[in-house]
Design an enzyme around this catalytic site. Structure first.
Site, PDB file in Angstrom:
ATOM      1  N   GLU A  65     -13.257  13.290   8.261  1.00 45.92           N
ATOM      2  CA  GLU A  65     -12.089  12.421   8.097  1.00 45.92           C
ATOM      3  C   GLU A  65     -11.120  12.706   9.252  1.00 45.92           C
ATOM      4  OE1 GLU A  65      -9.683  13.446   4.683  1.00 45.92           O
ATOM      5  OE2 GLU A  65      -9.193  11.350   4.281  1.00 45.92           O
ATOM      6  N   LYS A 137     -11.895   4.432   1.695  1.00 47.80           N
ATOM      7  CA  LYS A 137     -11.591   5.450   0.687  1.00 47.80           C
ATOM      8  C   LYS A 137     -10.885   4.831  -0.527  1.00 47.80           C
ATOM      9  CE  LYS A 137      -9.278  10.032   0.491  1.00 47.80           C
ATOM     10  NZ  LYS A 137      -8.308  10.899   1.189  1.00 47.80           N
ATOM     11  N   CYS A 178     -13.462  12.695   1.375  1.00 50.08           N
ATOM     12  CA  CYS A 178     -12.507  13.737   0.990  1.00 50.08           C
ATOM     13  C   CYS A 178     -12.172  13.784  -0.507  1.00 50.08           C
ATOM     14  CB  CYS A 178     -11.259  13.580   1.863  1.00 50.08           C
ATOM     15  SG  CYS A 178     -10.176  15.025   1.890  1.00 50.08           S
TER      16      CYS A 178
HETATM   17  O1  LIG Z   1      -3.590  11.611   5.886  1.00 49.75           O
HETATM   18  C1  LIG Z   1      -4.474  11.529   6.730  1.00 49.75           C
HETATM   19  O2  LIG Z   1      -4.252  11.614   7.957  1.00 49.75           O
HETATM   20  C2  LIG Z   1      -5.874  11.372   6.265  1.00 49.75           C
HETATM   21  N1  LIG Z   1      -6.030  11.666   4.900  1.00 49.75           N
HETATM   22  C3  LIG Z   1      -6.202  12.908   4.437  1.00 49.75           C
HETATM   23  O3  LIG Z   1      -6.240  13.892   5.141  1.00 49.75           O
HETATM   24  C4  LIG Z   1      -6.323  12.999   2.965  1.00 49.75           C
HETATM   25  C5  LIG Z   1      -5.044  12.510   2.368  1.00 49.75           C
HETATM   26  S1  LIG Z   1      -3.607  13.426   2.869  1.00 49.75           S
HETATM   27  N2  LIG Z   1      -6.608  14.333   2.521  1.00 49.75           N
HETATM   28  C6  LIG Z   1      -7.251  14.554   1.384  1.00 49.75           C
HETATM   29  O4  LIG Z   1      -7.729  13.655   0.698  1.00 49.75           O
HETATM   30  C7  LIG Z   1      -7.375  16.022   1.005  1.00 49.75           C
HETATM   31  C8  LIG Z   1      -7.967  16.213  -0.372  1.00 49.75           C
HETATM   32  C9  LIG Z   1      -7.861  17.607  -0.813  1.00 49.75           C
HETATM   33  O5  LIG Z   1      -7.483  18.500  -0.092  1.00 49.75           O
HETATM   34  C10 LIG Z   1      -8.239  17.942  -2.214  1.00 49.75           C
HETATM   35  O6  LIG Z   1      -8.826  17.098  -2.926  1.00 49.75           O
HETATM   36  O7  LIG Z   1      -7.963  19.078  -2.620  1.00 49.75           O
END
Ligand SMILES: O=C(O)CNC(=O)[C@H](CS)NC(=O)CCC(=O)C(=O)O
Length: 304
Positions: A65, A137, A178
């Site tokens: 990602e 997603k 993710c």
């Molecule tokens: O925001 C961005 O640049 C791209 N998206 C992400 O990195 C996403 C949303 S902040 N991260 C996750 O989904 C982490 C999940 C996780 O850490 C868990 O399920 O514990």
């Protein structure tokens, strides 16, 4: 965007077991990197990983990602959003052609439905650089991480509405991104409904949740779905505010880790050979598909 490879979970053709060709094997590479707020720098890292994967004789490379960008703020990421036929993705299409690899690009900032929202899109490119599959997603990470950051992905990301699987030289792939990892029904449907043999979970897990949950959830998905799991990962410090857990993994359908980087926080690839005879053997010995169908009929309507 092309979602022609998306197969409805209720389609009988999709529910058919994947044909088992004796001796089918595929060498693949999972990638790990520390994306930063510089698209060209990130592309050069991805290019190096692709060159290593091609030199190792792999058919496919899986990238995490945010492979192309991690900004210091959500508006900054939003400003980088592009359509899949735009110049940012064009570079990766050329990389696929140059290396002869299929690429799983685990979370691209794709132009969204309105100016305030993008799609977090997992794109699979074939070796000619064409889009083989694209999955947006579905589950967005709006979480106040205990002893960690507060992340509100839905502020600038619109959710997808379609599960996607596609065939590849690395078997039949089930796509996710993710945080989807925490919703096992996604993988149940990709596997038993849509024929996936290899579940993809490209991620940028937080350090706190990664330490507690990452490997155990990934191995659980591999064991309960009797699939390979390939989880490319962001690792280390991206900027002042953002740090990821790393620990990219390749797991076999028995739940054994068959690929991991020597340095769990480093940049690089881990290579493993997927042996689809093992997948057939595991599914024959422990017939979850059949038992699941029986259980569902016994429980008629009680399962949610
Ligand atoms: O925001 C961005 O640049 C791209 N998206 C992400 O990195 C996403 C949303 S902040 N991260 C996750 O989904 C982490 C999940 C996780 O850490 C868990 O399920 O514990």
């Amino acid at each position: 965007m092309s979602q022609s490879q998306g197969v409805s979970a209720s389609s009988p053709a999709a529910a058919a077991a994947a044909p088992s060709q004796p001796g089918r094997r595929s060498k693949v590479a999972v990638g790990q990197m520390t994306s930063v707020g510089d698209q060209l720098a990130n592309f050069n890292t991805c290019k190096q990983l692709a060159e290593q994967a091609a030199a190792a004789g792999c058919s496919m490379l899986f990238l995490p990602e945010c492979f192309s960008f991690i900004g210091a703020s959500q508006p900054e990421s939003l400003s980088k959003a592009e359509p899949l036929d735009g110049p940012a993705m064009a570079r990766y299409r050329q990389l696929a052609r140059d290396t002869g690899l299929w690429l799983s690009l685990g979370g691209f900032q794709e132009t969204g439905p309105d100016p305030e929202h993008l799609y977090n899109c997992h794109v699979v490119l074939d070796a000619s650089g064409a889009t083989a599959a694209a999955y947006r997603k579905v589950h967005l990470f709006d979480v106040d991480v205990p002893n960690g950051p507060v992340l509100m992905e839905s502020r600038t990301t619109a959710p997808g509405d379609k599960l996607v699987a596609c065939d590849s030289p690395a078997g039949r792939l089930g796509l996710s991104v993710c945080y989807d990892l925490r919703f096992p029904e996604v993988y149940q449907t990709l596997t038993w409904g849509m024929g996936a043999e290899v579940l993809l979970v490209p991620s940028a897990f937080t350090k706190v949740t990664g330490k507690a949950h990452w490997e155990v959830l990934l191995r659980a998905r591999a064991i309960e779905c009797q699939c390979f799991v390939i989880a490319a990962a962001q690792a280390g410090k991206h900027n002042e505010k953002r740090e990821s857990y790393g620990h990219a993994l390749i797991i076999d359908p028995w739940g054994e880790v068959i690929g991991r980087l020597e340095d769990p926080q480093g940049t690089g690839i881990a290579v493993a050979e997927l042996d689809f005879e093992l997948l057939s053997a595991v599914r024959t010995k422990v017939p979850i598909r059949e038992h699941r169908a029986k259980g569902r009929s016994q429980l008629a309507g009680q399962l949610t």
